[in-house]
Write a protein that holds these residues in place. Structure first.
Motif, PDB file in Angstrom:
ATOM      1  N   SER A   1      21.048 -13.039 -21.962  1.00 21.03           N
ATOM      2  CA  SER A   1      19.637 -12.675 -22.053  1.00 21.03           C
ATOM      3  C   SER A   1      19.130 -12.226 -20.686  1.00 21.03           C
ATOM      4  N   VAL A   2      18.076 -11.391 -20.718  1.00 22.69           N
ATOM      5  CA  VAL A   2      17.452 -10.907 -19.490  1.00 22.69           C
ATOM      6  C   VAL A   2      15.945 -10.998 -19.657  1.00 22.69           C
ATOM      7  N   ASP A   3      15.288 -11.556 -18.653  1.00 23.99           N
ATOM      8  CA  ASP A   3      13.840 -11.688 -18.660  1.00 23.99           C
ATOM      9  C   ASP A   3      13.268 -10.869 -17.505  1.00 23.99           C
ATOM     10  N   LEU A   4      12.561  -9.790 -17.826  1.00 20.31           N
ATOM     11  CA  LEU A   4      11.976  -8.918 -16.813  1.00 20.31           C
ATOM     12  C   LEU A   4      10.509  -9.217 -16.549  1.00 20.31           C
ATOM     13  N   THR A   5       9.962 -10.274 -17.137  1.00 17.31           N
ATOM     14  CA  THR A   5       8.518 -10.498 -17.078  1.00 17.31           C
ATOM     15  C   THR A   5       7.963 -10.747 -15.684  1.00 17.31           C
ATOM     16  N   GLY A   6       8.734 -11.219 -14.759  1.00 21.12           N
ATOM     17  CA  GLY A   6       8.214 -11.481 -13.420  1.00 21.12           C
ATOM     18  C   GLY A   6       8.575 -10.434 -12.393  1.00 21.12           C
ATOM     19  N   THR A   7       9.134  -9.317 -12.814  1.00 22.65           N
ATOM     20  CA  THR A   7       9.618  -8.320 -11.857  1.00 22.65           C
ATOM     21  C   THR A   7       8.577  -7.319 -11.416  1.00 22.65           C
ATOM     22  N   GLY A   8       7.528  -7.125 -12.184  1.00 24.23           N
ATOM     23  CA  GLY A   8       6.542  -6.105 -11.861  1.00 24.23           C
ATOM     24  C   GLY A   8       7.032  -4.707 -12.192  1.00 24.23           C
ATOM     25  N   ALA A   9       8.082  -4.609 -12.977  1.00 26.56           N
ATOM     26  CA  ALA A   9       8.664  -3.309 -13.310  1.00 26.56           C
ATOM     27  C   ALA A   9       7.699  -2.439 -14.098  1.00 26.56           C
ATOM     28  N   THR A  10       7.642  -1.161 -13.738  1.00 24.97           N
ATOM     29  CA  THR A  10       6.861  -0.193 -14.498  1.00 24.97           C
ATOM     30  C   THR A  10       7.776   0.788 -15.219  1.00 24.97           C
ATOM     31  N   LYS A  11       8.983   0.925 -14.730  1.00 30.30           N
ATOM     32  CA  LYS A  11       9.971   1.801 -15.360  1.00 30.30           C
ATOM     33  C   LYS A  11      11.300   1.067 -15.376  1.00 30.30           C
ATOM     34  N   ILE A  12      11.937   1.056 -16.521  1.00 27.43           N
ATOM     35  CA  ILE A  12      13.268   0.466 -16.608  1.00 27.43           C
ATOM     36  C   ILE A  12      14.259   1.595 -16.358  1.00 27.43           C
ATOM     37  N   ALA A  13      15.072   1.430 -15.348  1.00 28.41           N
ATOM     38  CA  ALA A  13      15.975   2.481 -14.887  1.00 28.41           C
ATOM     39  C   ALA A  13      17.060   2.817 -15.912  1.00 28.41           C
ATOM     40  N   ASN A  14      17.680   3.964 -15.716  1.00 26.68           N
ATOM     41  CA  ASN A  14      18.765   4.410 -16.586  1.00 26.68           C
ATOM     42  C   ASN A  14      19.930   3.427 -16.565  1.00 26.68           C
ATOM     43  N   ASN A  15      20.556   3.261 -17.706  1.00 27.41           N
ATOM     44  CA  ASN A  15      21.731   2.419 -17.890  1.00 27.41           C
ATOM     45  C   ASN A  15      21.473   0.939 -17.668  1.00 27.41           C
ATOM     46  N   PHE A  16      20.237   0.510 -17.811  1.00 26.31           N
ATOM     47  CA  PHE A  16      19.916  -0.912 -17.691  1.00 26.31           C
ATOM     48  C   PHE A  16      20.605  -1.665 -18.824  1.00 26.31           C
ATOM     49  N   CYS A  17      21.431  -2.619 -18.499  1.00 22.68           N
ATOM     50  CA  CYS A  17      22.158  -3.447 -19.467  1.00 22.68           C
ATOM     51  C   CYS A  17      23.022  -2.642 -20.440  1.00 22.68           C
ATOM     52  N   ASN A  18      23.410  -1.439 -20.056  1.00 27.45           N
ATOM     53  CA  ASN A  18      24.347  -0.656 -20.858  1.00 27.45           C
ATOM     54  C   ASN A  18      25.701  -1.355 -20.809  1.00 27.45           C
ATOM     55  N   GLU A  19      26.355  -1.468 -21.932  1.00 27.39           N
ATOM     56  CA  GLU A  19      27.678  -2.091 -22.046  1.00 27.39           C
ATOM     57  C   GLU A  19      27.656  -3.608 -21.814  1.00 27.39           C
ATOM     58  N   CYS A  20      26.529  -4.253 -22.063  1.00 28.86           N
ATOM     59  CA  CYS A  20      26.441  -5.718 -21.962  1.00 28.86           C
ATOM     60  C   CYS A  20      26.671  -6.279 -23.363  1.00 28.86           C
ATOM     61  N   ARG A  21      27.888  -6.501 -23.715  1.00 31.46           N
ATOM     62  CA  ARG A  21      28.281  -6.787 -25.093  1.00 31.46           C
ATOM     63  C   ARG A  21      27.860  -8.157 -25.623  1.00 31.46           C
ATOM     64  N   SER A  22      27.494  -9.100 -24.752  1.00 27.45           N
ATOM     65  CA  SER A  22      27.034 -10.425 -25.204  1.00 27.45           C
ATOM     66  C   SER A  22      25.523 -10.557 -25.165  1.00 27.45           C
ATOM     67  N   LEU A  23      24.832  -9.510 -24.757  1.00 25.02           N
ATOM     68  CA  LEU A  23      23.380  -9.546 -24.617  1.00 25.02           C
ATOM     69  C   LEU A  23      22.703  -9.660 -25.979  1.00 25.02           C
ATOM     70  N   SER A  24      21.853 -10.680 -26.136  1.00 26.08           N
ATOM     71  CA  SER A  24      21.148 -10.851 -27.410  1.00 26.08           C
ATOM     72  C   SER A  24      19.638 -10.730 -27.275  1.00 26.08           C
ATOM     73  N   THR A  25      19.100 -10.893 -26.056  1.00 29.25           N
ATOM     74  CA  THR A  25      17.657 -10.867 -25.863  1.00 29.25           C
ATOM     75  C   THR A  25      17.285 -10.184 -24.551  1.00 29.25           C
ATOM     76  N   VAL A  26      16.277  -9.303 -24.612  1.00 29.18           N
ATOM     77  CA  VAL A  26      15.684  -8.713 -23.413  1.00 29.18           C
ATOM     78  C   VAL A  26      14.174  -8.855 -23.550  1.00 29.18           C
ATOM     79  N   THR A  27      13.544  -9.463 -22.551  1.00 32.72           N
ATOM     80  CA  THR A  27      12.098  -9.622 -22.551  1.00 32.72           C
ATOM     81  C   THR A  27      11.526  -8.664 -21.512  1.00 32.72           C
ATOM     82  N   ILE A  28      10.654  -7.751 -21.977  1.00 38.20           N
ATOM     83  CA  ILE A  28      10.116  -6.700 -21.116  1.00 38.20           C
ATOM     84  C   ILE A  28       8.648  -6.990 -20.816  1.00 38.20           C
ATOM     85  N   LEU A  29       8.263  -6.837 -19.562  1.00 41.34           N
ATOM     86  CA  LEU A  29       6.899  -7.023 -19.113  1.00 41.34           C
ATOM     87  C   LEU A  29       5.991  -5.955 -19.724  1.00 41.34           C
TER      88      LEU A  29
END
Length: 173
Positions: free
Chosen positions: A66-94
């Motif tokens: 899992s990935v939690d982006l809520t505290g990063t202040g991100a305004t744009k999620i860059a290209n290939n973010f978590c591409n090929e992360c085969r066990s990833l089940s959750t992404v939380t976006i700000l």
């Protein structure tokens, strides 16, 4: 250890090395060595990365769940973010994110509930490409730009809800 508010991902190793037992391997080296695993928090990614989020961040990390982006202040999620992360089940976006780059979580076979904040206006090509678990996607009405093949090869996908005024719908599937 005190981390200044303007600290960035590339200075992360400086602060880790100050923690007793923190080791000398920095976060970017862990990414490069594909040694990250489990839940990745915004603290690990660094605060206020905003538009400076590096492309290929967390690329090909098979053991991230899992990935939690809520505290990063991100305004744009860059290209290939978590591409090929085969066990990833959750992404939380700000809810300050306005743009999701190409190949967002593509080939991430366990991501079943993608959530797109209503602040997003642009989704890049190959968004969720080859995700076999996802069965439904809701694209907020705020999205005015949708990349080509964004849901291509999502073999389990049976429902797409998209309520925005469509002026140019690319080949999405």
């Amino acid at each position: 250890v005190t981390v200044p508010s303007n600290a960035t991902l590339d200075t992360y190793d400086t602060y880790v090395s100050q923690i007793p037992g923190g080791g000398s391997t920095n976060y970017l080296e862990q990414c490069a060595n594909k040694s990250l695993s489990g839940a990745i928090t915004s603290t690990q990614l660094g605060t206020n990365i905003g538009a400076n989020m590096p492309a290929y961040l967390l690329y090909d990390q098979d053991n991230i769940t899992s990935v939690d982006l809520t505290g990063t202040g991100a305004t744009k999620i860059a290209n290939n973010f978590c591409n090929e992360c085969r066990s990833l089940s959750t992404v939380t976006i700000l809810n300050t994110v306005t743009e999701i780059g190409t190949y967002f979580c593509a080939n991430s076979g366990l991501l079943s509930q993608p959530s797109i904040p209503s602040t997003v206006t642009k989704i890049g090509s190959y968004y969720l490409h080859r995700n076999t678990v996802i069965s439904a996607v809701t694209i907020p009405s705020t999205v005015t730009s949708l990349g080509t093949d964004c849901l291509n090869s999502c073999s389990g996908l049976i429902q797409v809800i998209y309520n925005a005024p469509i002026t140019d719908l690319p080949q999405a599937f």
